[in-house]
Write an enzyme that holds these catalytic residues in place. Structure first.
Site, short mmCIF file in Angstrom:
data_model
loop_
_atom_site.label_atom_id
_atom_site.label_comp_id
_atom_site.label_asym_id
_atom_site.label_seq_id
_atom_site.Cartn_x
_atom_site.Cartn_y
_atom_site.Cartn_z
N CYS A 85 -21.23 -33.18 -13.14
CA CYS A 85 -20.89 -34.60 -13.28
C CYS A 85 -20.90 -35.30 -11.91
CB CYS A 85 -19.55 -34.74 -14.00
SG CYS A 85 -19.25 -36.41 -14.65
N HIS A 194 -19.78 -30.91 -18.84
CA HIS A 194 -18.76 -30.12 -18.15
C HIS A 194 -18.60 -28.72 -18.74
CE1 HIS A 194 -16.75 -33.25 -15.60
NE2 HIS A 194 -17.39 -34.05 -16.44
N GLU A 196 -17.14 -26.23 -17.45
CA GLU A 196 -15.83 -25.66 -17.10
C GLU A 196 -14.76 -25.97 -18.13
OE1 GLU A 196 -15.48 -29.80 -15.31
OE2 GLU A 196 -17.04 -28.38 -15.91
#
Length: 225
Positions: A85, A194, A196
């Site tokens: 991002c 994302h 994560e």
């Protein structure tokens, strides 16, 4: 592997990225934007957020942080670097990746579970996936539209440098539905969604994002001096 996660003023997802690194089987090392060395890490993650408040352009100030001098040099030696991002925006501003990220075409922030197709499974960050794998991971951005001139887009497509592509719905107007790209060497990857946030079965979209972190295991023992 020792994976450094850089915190910039305004980073939001650095702790999440550190956790994903650990779940992926590595040691997470906290790096600060003002650091002048990378503390012996084997790879670097530039996390999401709003570094320096997104003033000027997203990532435009972070690109000049002291730590980025070291990251750029290490990336050019072959060290794996993942920008997520805002980190993707920083990589483009640093010219480690081509193109740029601009405001979403609908001019509003988007937060959703996003379907992706992994187009390139040969990078340092995607080797745990099969090429063509379809995954769902979290996405949240206000300036996530990937743009580049036609010649650059054709080169990315022709050389297999598109890492991931949006499926079913393009959430931000990215050209050719591009969600992530890599450099020619495959060690630097930028991704707007994302991964994560998608590394545990208990929360979020499940574990589809974990492969971005477990992929590094294939590089254990590599040096980038």
């Amino acid at each position: 592997m020792r994976v450094g996660v850089v915190t910039f003023p305004g980073s939001l997802d650095d702790v999440d990225a550190q956790r994903a690194v650990r779940i992926g089987g590595h040691e997470a090392v906290a790096l600060w934007h003002g650091d002048h060395d990378l503390r012996g890490v084997d790879a670097v993650v530039l996390p999401g957020g709003f570094s320096y408040g997104d003033y000027l352009r997203c990532g435009a100030i972070s690109r000049f942080s002291p730590v980025m001098t070291e990251v750029i040099a290490a990336a050019e030696r072959g060290m794996p670097v993942l920008g997520i991002c805002n980190g993707f925006q920083i990589l483009c501003e640093s010219h480690l990746l081509p193109g740029a990220l601009i405001r979403n075409d609908h001019r509003t922030f988007v937060c959703r579970d996003q379907r992706l197709r992994v187009e390139n499974a040969s990078t340092a960050w995607t080797s745990a996936y099969d090429e063509g794998a379809e995954i769902t991971i979290a996405l949240k951005n206000g300036e996530g539209g990937y743009v580049a001139d036609a010649a650059t887009l054709d080169r990315l497509e022709g050389e297999g440098l598109v890492v991931a592509r949006y499926l079913e719905h393009n959430p931000n107007g990215s050209m050719r539905d591009i969600a992530g790209v890599t450099n020619e060497r495959g060690n630097v990857v930028g991704l707007m969604p994302h991964p994560e946030h998608s590394v545990e079965a208990l929360t979020g979209t499940g574990t589809d994002g974990l492969g971005f972190f477990t992929s590094l295991a294939a590089l254990a023992g590599a040096t980038f001096a």
